[in-house]
Design a protein around this motif. Structure first.
Motif, PDB file in Angstrom:
ATOM      1  N   VAL A 102     -56.928 -22.327  19.755  1.00  0.00           N
ATOM      2  CA  VAL A 102     -55.975 -23.886  20.476  1.00  0.00           C
ATOM      3  C   VAL A 102     -55.681 -22.904  22.171  1.00  0.00           C
ATOM      4  O   VAL A 102     -54.977 -21.392  22.208  1.00  0.00           O
ATOM      5  CB  VAL A 102     -54.935 -23.794  20.551  1.00  0.00           C
ATOM      6  CG1 VAL A 102     -53.984 -24.648  21.719  1.00  0.00           C
ATOM      7  CG2 VAL A 102     -54.141 -24.266  18.958  1.00  0.00           C
ATOM      8  N   VAL A 103     -56.158 -23.117  22.749  1.00  0.00           N
ATOM      9  CA  VAL A 103     -55.936 -22.571  24.170  1.00  0.00           C
ATOM     10  C   VAL A 103     -54.907 -23.625  25.491  1.00  0.00           C
ATOM     11  O   VAL A 103     -55.529 -24.197  24.922  1.00  0.00           O
ATOM     12  CB  VAL A 103     -57.490 -22.443  25.146  1.00  0.00           C
ATOM     13  CG1 VAL A 103     -57.525 -21.597  26.487  1.00  0.00           C
ATOM     14  CG2 VAL A 103     -58.336 -21.357  24.491  1.00  0.00           C
ATOM     15  N   LEU A 104     -54.059 -22.837  25.768  1.00  0.00           N
ATOM     16  CA  LEU A 104     -52.920 -22.897  26.892  1.00  0.00           C
ATOM     17  C   LEU A 104     -53.824 -23.720  27.969  1.00  0.00           C
ATOM     18  O   LEU A 104     -54.780 -22.423  28.422  1.00  0.00           O
ATOM     19  CB  LEU A 104     -51.637 -22.669  26.809  1.00  0.00           C
ATOM     20  CG  LEU A 104     -51.560 -22.467  25.492  1.00  0.00           C
ATOM     21  CD1 LEU A 104     -50.014 -21.175  25.895  1.00  0.00           C
ATOM     22  CD2 LEU A 104     -51.141 -23.355  24.485  1.00  0.00           C
ATOM     23  N   PRO A 105     -53.716 -24.291  28.477  1.00  0.00           N
ATOM     24  CA  PRO A 105     -53.744 -23.920  30.769  1.00  0.00           C
ATOM     25  C   PRO A 105     -53.153 -23.463  30.905  1.00  0.00           C
ATOM     26  O   PRO A 105     -52.199 -22.961  30.868  1.00  0.00           O
ATOM     27  CB  PRO A 105     -53.178 -25.899  31.310  1.00  0.00           C
ATOM     28  CG  PRO A 105     -51.984 -26.071  29.745  1.00  0.00           C
ATOM     29  CD  PRO A 105     -53.370 -25.560  28.620  1.00  0.00           C
ATOM     30  N   GLU A 106     -53.540 -23.422  32.289  1.00  0.00           N
ATOM     31  CA  GLU A 106     -52.371 -22.081  33.573  1.00  0.00           C
ATOM     32  C   GLU A 106     -51.562 -22.527  33.535  1.00  0.00           C
ATOM     33  O   GLU A 106     -50.552 -22.001  33.145  1.00  0.00           O
ATOM     34  CB  GLU A 106     -53.293 -21.840  34.098  1.00  0.00           C
ATOM     35  CG  GLU A 106     -54.765 -21.080  34.544  1.00  0.00           C
ATOM     36  CD  GLU A 106     -55.419 -21.083  35.739  1.00  0.00           C
ATOM     37  OE1 GLU A 106     -54.356 -21.401  36.846  1.00  0.00           O
ATOM     38  OE2 GLU A 106     -56.450 -20.489  35.743  1.00  0.00           O
ATOM     39  N   GLU A 107     -50.800 -24.064  33.786  1.00  0.00           N
ATOM     40  CA  GLU A 107     -50.024 -24.296  33.637  1.00  0.00           C
ATOM     41  C   GLU A 107     -48.718 -23.458  32.611  1.00  0.00           C
ATOM     42  O   GLU A 107     -47.575 -23.488  32.500  1.00  0.00           O
ATOM     43  CB  GLU A 107     -49.690 -25.543  33.640  1.00  0.00           C
ATOM     44  CG  GLU A 107     -50.425 -26.021  35.474  1.00  0.00           C
ATOM     45  CD  GLU A 107     -52.211 -26.446  35.123  1.00  0.00           C
ATOM     46  OE1 GLU A 107     -52.184 -26.123  33.741  1.00  0.00           O
ATOM     47  OE2 GLU A 107     -51.923 -27.627  35.329  1.00  0.00           O
ATOM     48  N   ALA A 108     -49.489 -24.836  31.878  1.00  0.00           N
ATOM     49  CA  ALA A 108     -48.605 -23.901  30.073  1.00  0.00           C
ATOM     50  C   ALA A 108     -48.635 -21.747  29.932  1.00  0.00           C
ATOM     51  O   ALA A 108     -47.004 -21.890  29.184  1.00  0.00           O
ATOM     52  CB  ALA A 108     -48.935 -24.634  28.908  1.00  0.00           C
ATOM     53  N   ALA A 109     -49.749 -21.303  29.955  1.00  0.00           N
ATOM     54  CA  ALA A 109     -49.514 -20.066  29.374  1.00  0.00           C
ATOM     55  C   ALA A 109     -49.045 -18.892  30.391  1.00  0.00           C
ATOM     56  O   ALA A 109     -48.206 -17.968  30.358  1.00  0.00           O
ATOM     57  CB  ALA A 109     -50.914 -19.836  29.682  1.00  0.00           C
ATOM     58  N   GLY A 110     -48.719 -19.582  31.518  1.00  0.00           N
ATOM     59  CA  GLY A 110     -48.059 -18.853  32.624  1.00  0.00           C
ATOM     60  C   GLY A 110     -48.985 -18.030  33.799  1.00  0.00           C
ATOM     61  O   GLY A 110     -49.561 -17.872  33.136  1.00  0.00           O
ATOM     62  N   LEU A 153     -48.308 -33.989  14.946  1.00  0.00           N
ATOM     63  CA  LEU A 153     -48.979 -35.472  15.539  1.00  0.00           C
ATOM     64  C   LEU A 153     -49.539 -34.514  17.404  1.00  0.00           C
ATOM     65  O   LEU A 153     -50.508 -34.277  17.147  1.00  0.00           O
ATOM     66  CB  LEU A 153     -48.903 -36.509  15.646  1.00  0.00           C
ATOM     67  CG  LEU A 153     -49.016 -37.285  13.940  1.00  0.00           C
ATOM     68  CD1 LEU A 153     -49.195 -38.386  14.375  1.00  0.00           C
ATOM     69  CD2 LEU A 153     -50.730 -37.148  13.348  1.00  0.00           C
ATOM     70  N   LEU A 154     -48.453 -33.747  17.658  1.00  0.00           N
ATOM     71  CA  LEU A 154     -48.499 -33.496  18.804  1.00  0.00           C
ATOM     72  C   LEU A 154     -48.021 -32.178  19.305  1.00  0.00           C
ATOM     73  O   LEU A 154     -48.468 -31.360  19.501  1.00  0.00           O
ATOM     74  CB  LEU A 154     -47.247 -34.478  19.330  1.00  0.00           C
ATOM     75  CG  LEU A 154     -48.216 -35.450  19.610  1.00  0.00           C
ATOM     76  CD1 LEU A 154     -46.704 -36.485  20.481  1.00  0.00           C
ATOM     77  CD2 LEU A 154     -48.832 -36.055  20.220  1.00  0.00           C
ATOM     78  N   THR A 155     -47.037 -31.498  18.480  1.00  0.00           N
ATOM     79  CA  THR A 155     -46.327 -30.042  18.878  1.00  0.00           C
ATOM     80  C   THR A 155     -46.838 -29.442  18.253  1.00  0.00           C
ATOM     81  O   THR A 155     -46.960 -27.861  19.368  1.00  0.00           O
ATOM     82  CB  THR A 155     -45.371 -29.845  16.825  1.00  0.00           C
ATOM     83  OG1 THR A 155     -44.486 -30.654  16.620  1.00  0.00           O
ATOM     84  CG2 THR A 155     -44.604 -28.744  16.974  1.00  0.00           C
ATOM     85  N   GLY A 156     -48.731 -29.227  17.996  1.00  0.00           N
ATOM     86  CA  GLY A 156     -49.453 -27.872  17.640  1.00  0.00           C
ATOM     87  C   GLY A 156     -50.641 -28.041  18.740  1.00  0.00           C
ATOM     88  O   GLY A 156     -51.201 -26.881  19.021  1.00  0.00           O
ATOM     89  N   GLY A 157     -49.738 -28.737  19.297  1.00  0.00           N
ATOM     90  CA  GLY A 157     -51.026 -29.343  20.751  1.00  0.00           C
ATOM     91  C   GLY A 157     -52.607 -29.380  19.548  1.00  0.00           C
ATOM     92  O   GLY A 157     -53.726 -29.367  21.026  1.00  0.00           O
TER      93      GLY A 157
END
Length: 290
Positions: A102-110, A153-157
């Protein structure tokens, strides 16, 4: 279209807050009766089945298919902000086990970024590695999905692929939107609304606990969807639109947040190997918030 009936600016995802990838706390985003008609080749003809029956059987058809490769995306929108989390991996529908990156967007990754999170999906459980938030790199975080208000359904992205298919057991108000092509494969497109409570009651025992939690946790107990099935009745793509209060699932207060979760399935028959971590590999310490 044929109809069939039955029955201001938000802050971006605090992806590593609380227990999962998406935080859902205030101010953040955390015809004829289906008879298995054949087309002459021994395969069931999708067009000959009633849509409600066809969608209700989608999860069972995937179990028959065994393993598959999958791509996922989860887009959260509130105010003028959109954030998308993407995943890729494989899933065994017979054992209901999966492994995804699972890859986080920059806004979430910091600002320093964040390595992809490895997620293992199992009945009633979500395991995450490279979780961050103070969790050692060699440890896994285990989450009981039946205790989550959204049933994971949402927690894990990522919406668990089996749960996404089992949601279609609660389908109603279905419209056939026609035949199209998806990645070179002919598919039949259906639009409808899934009732979470009904889906939970009809789900397999392994999925029932998490879906029952979700049925109680969302501000709306109906989930609009678009589903695309191939000529063999296999689910190739499904998009669900979840709605919950900005104060989180289970709350009736605050503005509503919309999350669109999309699942793509391909490479059916793929052997999938998933080994769940031993107890000594599970992190039991404190997870840093924010």
């Amino acid at each position: 279209m044929q109809q069939y009936r039955d029955g201001g600016r938000a802050r971006t995802v605090r992806a590593l807050a609380a227990a999962g990838v998406i935080a859902v706390s205030a101010g953040c985003l955390g015809g004829e009766a289906g008879s298995g008609a054949s087309d002459g080749s021994g395969r069931r003809s999708v067009a000959a089945d009633r849509p409600l029956d066809l969608l209700g059987q989608a999860a069972d058809v995937l179990v028959e298919a065994g393993g598959a490769e999958t791509r996922t995306s989860m887009e959260t929108a509130a105010g003028g902000t959109r954030v998308t989390i993407r995943g890729q991996g494989s899933y065994d529908f017979r054992r209901q086990l999966g492994r995804l990156k699972v890859v986080l967007p920059e806004e979430a990754a910091g600002g320093d970024g964040h390595r992809p999170i490895t997620e293992l999906l199992a009945p009633g459980a979500l395991y995450m590695k490279n979780r961050g938030a103070g969790v050692p790199d060699d440890k896994w975080v285990r989450i009981d999905t039946t205790a989550l208000k959204d049933g994971n359904l949402l927690t894990g992205g990522v919406t668990d692929p089996m749960a996404a298919a089992e949601l279609l057991r609660g389908a109603a108000d279905v419209s056939y939107a026609g035949k199209s092509e998806l990645a070179g494969v002919a598919v039949h497109h259906y639009r409808g609304v899934a009732d979470l409570g009904r889906a939970a009651r009809a789900a397999s025992p392994q999925s029932r606990g998490a879906l029952s939690a979700a049925a109680k946790g969302f501000s709306k107990d109906t989930v609009p969807f678009d589903a695309y099935l191939d000529e063999d009745g296999r689910l190739r793509k499904v998009r669900h639109r979840f709605t919950f209060s900005a104060d989180g699932p289970g709350s009736a207060e605050g503005p509503e947040v919309s999350v669109v979760s999309t699942l793509l399935l391909y490479g059916f028959g793929l052997p999938v190997t998933v080994t769940l971590p031993d107890e000594d590999a599970i992190y039991t310490g404190e997870i840093r918030q924010g």
